[in-house]
Write a protein that holds these residues in place. Structure first.
Motif, PDB file in Angstrom:
ATOM      1  N   GLU A  32       0.785  -1.130  -0.013  1.00 28.19           N
ATOM      2  CA  GLU A  32      -0.103   0.076   0.092  1.00 28.19           C
ATOM      3  C   GLU A  32       0.781   1.410   0.115  1.00 28.19           C
ATOM      4  OE1 GLU A  32      -2.670   2.522  -0.286  1.00 28.19           O
ATOM      5  OE2 GLU A  32      -2.970   0.222  -0.335  1.00 28.19           O
ATOM      6  N   ARG A  33       1.844   1.207   0.754  1.00 28.90           N
ATOM      7  CA  ARG A  33       2.778   2.517   0.797  1.00 28.90           C
ATOM      8  C   ARG A  33       3.504   2.588  -0.416  1.00 28.90           C
ATOM      9  NH1 ARG A  33       6.592   2.045   5.814  1.00 28.90           N
ATOM     10  NH2 ARG A  33       7.064   4.136   5.248  1.00 28.90           N
ATOM     11  N   SER A  34       3.952   1.434  -1.048  1.00 32.62           N
ATOM     12  CA  SER A  34       4.595   1.650  -2.402  1.00 32.62           C
ATOM     13  C   SER A  34       3.715   2.148  -3.424  1.00 32.62           C
ATOM     14  CB  SER A  34       5.030   0.037  -2.709  1.00 32.62           C
ATOM     15  OG  SER A  34       6.053  -0.296  -2.010  1.00 32.62           O
ATOM     16  N   ALA A  35       2.470   1.626  -3.295  1.00 29.80           N
ATOM     17  CA  ALA A  35       1.616   2.284  -4.305  1.00 29.80           C
ATOM     18  C   ALA A  35       1.043   3.529  -4.390  1.00 29.80           C
ATOM     19  CB  ALA A  35       0.128   1.317  -3.950  1.00 29.80           C
ATOM     20  N   ALA A  36       1.094   4.210  -2.983  1.00 27.36           N
ATOM     21  CA  ALA A  36       0.988   5.472  -2.741  1.00 27.36           C
ATOM     22  C   ALA A  36       2.166   6.366  -3.177  1.00 27.36           C
ATOM     23  CB  ALA A  36       0.733   5.609  -1.056  1.00 27.36           C
ATOM     24  N   LEU A  37       3.208   5.749  -3.159  1.00 26.19           N
ATOM     25  CA  LEU A  37       4.476   6.461  -3.513  1.00 26.19           C
ATOM     26  C   LEU A  37       4.356   6.613  -5.086  1.00 26.19           C
ATOM     27  CD1 LEU A  37       7.316   7.558  -3.096  1.00 26.19           C
ATOM     28  CD2 LEU A  37       8.235   5.059  -3.570  1.00 26.19           C
ATOM     29  N   ALA A  38       3.943   5.606  -5.629  1.00 31.31           N
ATOM     30  CA  ALA A  38       3.796   5.723  -7.131  1.00 31.31           C
ATOM     31  C   ALA A  38       2.673   6.819  -7.268  1.00 31.31           C
ATOM     32  CB  ALA A  38       3.275   4.243  -7.568  1.00 31.31           C
ATOM     33  N   GLU A  39       1.636   6.990  -6.628  1.00 26.51           N
ATOM     34  CA  GLU A  39       0.639   7.979  -7.001  1.00 26.51           C
ATOM     35  C   GLU A  39       1.082   9.350  -6.801  1.00 26.51           C
ATOM     36  OE1 GLU A  39      -3.479   5.200  -6.147  1.00 26.51           O
ATOM     37  OE2 GLU A  39      -2.188   6.173  -4.302  1.00 26.51           O
ATOM     38  N   ARG A  40       2.151   9.248  -5.982  1.00 23.97           N
ATOM     39  CA  ARG A  40       2.609  10.979  -5.799  1.00 23.97           C
ATOM     40  C   ARG A  40       3.657  11.137  -6.669  1.00 23.97           C
ATOM     41  NH1 ARG A  40       3.038   8.708  -0.490  1.00 23.97           N
ATOM     42  NH2 ARG A  40       5.470   8.602  -0.750  1.00 23.97           N
ATOM     43  N   ALA A  41       4.515  10.118  -7.149  1.00 25.15           N
ATOM     44  CA  ALA A  41       5.889  10.216  -7.760  1.00 25.15           C
ATOM     45  C   ALA A  41       5.386  10.476  -9.594  1.00 25.15           C
ATOM     46  CB  ALA A  41       6.783   9.198  -7.597  1.00 25.15           C
ATOM     47  N   LEU A  42       4.610   9.673  -9.772  1.00 28.72           N
ATOM     48  CA  LEU A  42       4.405   9.341 -11.406  1.00 28.72           C
ATOM     49  C   LEU A  42       3.852  10.904 -11.941  1.00 28.72           C
ATOM     50  CD1 LEU A  42       3.540   5.647 -11.880  1.00 28.72           C
ATOM     51  CD2 LEU A  42       5.752   6.911 -12.222  1.00 28.72           C
ATOM     52  N   PRO A  43       2.644  11.355 -11.470  1.00 30.54           N
ATOM     53  CA  PRO A  43       2.162  12.505 -12.036  1.00 30.54           C
ATOM     54  C   PRO A  43       3.245  13.861 -11.730  1.00 30.54           C
ATOM     55  CG  PRO A  43       0.506  11.658 -10.245  1.00 30.54           C
ATOM     56  CD  PRO A  43       1.854  10.849 -10.190  1.00 30.54           C
ATOM     57  N   GLU A  44       3.976  13.923 -10.901  1.00 33.09           N
ATOM     58  CA  GLU A  44       4.905  14.714 -10.840  1.00 33.09           C
ATOM     59  C   GLU A  44       6.037  14.471 -11.977  1.00 33.09           C
ATOM     60  OE1 GLU A  44       8.831  15.303  -7.915  1.00 33.09           O
ATOM     61  OE2 GLU A  44       7.045  15.594  -7.033  1.00 33.09           O
ATOM     62  N   ALA A  45       6.227  13.082 -12.241  1.00 34.62           N
ATOM     63  CA  ALA A  45       7.346  13.088 -13.257  1.00 34.62           C
ATOM     64  C   ALA A  45       6.688  12.817 -14.777  1.00 34.62           C
ATOM     65  CB  ALA A  45       7.937  11.455 -12.953  1.00 34.62           C
ATOM     66  N   GLY A  46       5.390  13.299 -14.917  1.00 36.37           N
ATOM     67  CA  GLY A  46       4.975  13.712 -16.134  1.00 36.37           C
ATOM     68  C   GLY A  46       4.017  12.523 -16.503  1.00 36.37           C
ATOM     69  N   VAL A  47       3.621  11.467 -15.816  1.00 38.22           N
ATOM     70  CA  VAL A  47       2.991  10.274 -16.329  1.00 38.22           C
ATOM     71  C   VAL A  47       1.465  10.794 -15.981  1.00 38.22           C
ATOM     72  CG1 VAL A  47       2.349   7.888 -15.889  1.00 38.22           C
ATOM     73  CG2 VAL A  47       4.787   8.557 -15.902  1.00 38.22           C
ATOM     74  N   GLY A  48       0.752  10.512 -17.091  1.00 38.63           N
ATOM     75  CA  GLY A  48      -0.872  10.645 -17.117  1.00 38.63           C
ATOM     76  C   GLY A  48      -1.560   9.897 -15.763  1.00 38.63           C
ATOM     77  N   GLU A  49      -2.694  10.539 -15.538  1.00 37.10           N
ATOM     78  CA  GLU A  49      -3.595   9.916 -14.637  1.00 37.10           C
ATOM     79  C   GLU A  49      -4.059   8.433 -14.894  1.00 37.10           C
ATOM     80  OE1 GLU A  49      -8.103  10.842 -12.638  1.00 37.10           O
ATOM     81  OE2 GLU A  49      -7.258  12.355 -14.060  1.00 37.10           O
ATOM     82  N   ALA A  50      -4.272   7.981 -15.927  1.00 36.25           N
ATOM     83  CA  ALA A  50      -4.604   6.613 -16.117  1.00 36.25           C
ATOM     84  C   ALA A  50      -3.580   5.872 -16.061  1.00 36.25           C
ATOM     85  CB  ALA A  50      -5.231   6.387 -17.535  1.00 36.25           C
ATOM     86  N   VAL A  51      -2.573   5.982 -16.540  1.00 41.26           N
ATOM     87  CA  VAL A  51      -1.372   4.948 -16.481  1.00 41.26           C
ATOM     88  C   VAL A  51      -0.681   5.015 -15.048  1.00 41.26           C
ATOM     89  CG1 VAL A  51       1.172   4.672 -17.001  1.00 41.26           C
ATOM     90  CG2 VAL A  51      -0.384   5.577 -18.889  1.00 41.26           C
ATOM     91  N   THR A  52      -1.036   6.213 -14.271  1.00 39.31           N
ATOM     92  CA  THR A  52      -0.615   6.181 -12.974  1.00 39.31           C
ATOM     93  C   THR A  52      -1.565   5.211 -11.839  1.00 39.31           C
ATOM     94  OG1 THR A  52       0.324   8.444 -13.113  1.00 39.31           O
ATOM     95  CG2 THR A  52      -0.420   7.629 -10.641  1.00 39.31           C
TER      96      THR A  52
END
Length: 224
Positions: free
Chosen positions: A97-117
């Motif tokens: 869960e904490r790893s998934a939450a990290l992805a949800e924070r980091a990927l939009p900042e890194a330029g990844v779209g909402e659907a892929v995130t």
């Protein structure tokens, strides 16, 4: 059955991250990928890790390469591999869960779209059970790639089991053996360990043999 693929050099990981992140952006602008790789690699190199290391990450990415044709979005699957154990404390139960939450924070900042995130986070959470729904190609590829270590040859599997024990070095032997035996029995009770055709053909039989053998060595025989 064949051994799992030999992992490539972990020094290639920053380049692999960059290529995956740029592909996942689909041409959208974003910051330099490499600082994100550096942050993740620091996490994967934390001192409490013995099995969940950059070598494991590299092996999972290699297996995703092998299984890529079964995925609907292989870039999302590769990103999920990077994040699936990015947060790892063997004394905690909420790592996925904490790893998934990290992805949800980091990927939009890194330029990844909402659907892929959202798909990456879903896949990371799926590694709690390794039980993707029928037809979930992305989930099947990630889970098979993560579990392929179970299908190693005798020496490779013994090394894996020893590394897992080291990660749980704070747990007394009797408690560890009971907990590990429960995990092994749970895996053996699954109708299928591997969901992709490749995984079923190449890894299923050897993985079940390895699991049953380890269970016997723990003094708790179970079904093969």
């Amino acid at each position: 059955m064949t051994d799992s693929p030999r992992p490539r050099d972990t020094r290639a990981l920053p380049d692999r991250w960059r290529d995956t992140l740029l592909a996942a952006r689909s041409g959208a602008p974003g910051p330099d990928p490499l600082p994100y790789a550096e942050n993740l690699l620091v996490r994967w190199a934390e001192p409490q890790r013995r099995y969940h290391t950059t070598a494991h990450l590299t092996a999972v990415l290699d297996r995703i390469d092998t299984l890529a044709g079964y995925a609907a979005d292989v870039h999302a699957v590769r990103l999920a591999a990077w994040f699936h154990d990015a947060v790892y404390r063997p004394d905690r139960t909420e790592n996925e869960e904490r790893s998934a939450a990290l992805a949800e924070r980091a990927l939009p900042e890194a330029g990844v779209g909402e659907a892929v995130t959202a798909e990456v986070a879903r896949l990371v959470r799926l590694t709690v059970t390794h039980d993707p729904a029928e037809g979930d190609g992305n989930g099947e590829v990630l889970c098979d790639a993560d579990l392929a270590v179970l299908a190693g040859g005798p020496e490779a599997y013994a090394a894996y089991a020893a590394q897992v024990r080291e990660e749980y070095g704070f747990v007394p032997d009797e408690a560890f053996q009971a907990g590990r035996a429960a995990v092994l029995r749970q895996l053996l009770a699954l109708p299928r360990l591997f969901r992709t055709p490749y995984g079923a053909a190449e890894w299923e039989a050897r993985a079940r043999h390895n699991l049953a053998t380890e269970l016997e060595l723990l003094g708790s025989p179970g079904p093969r």
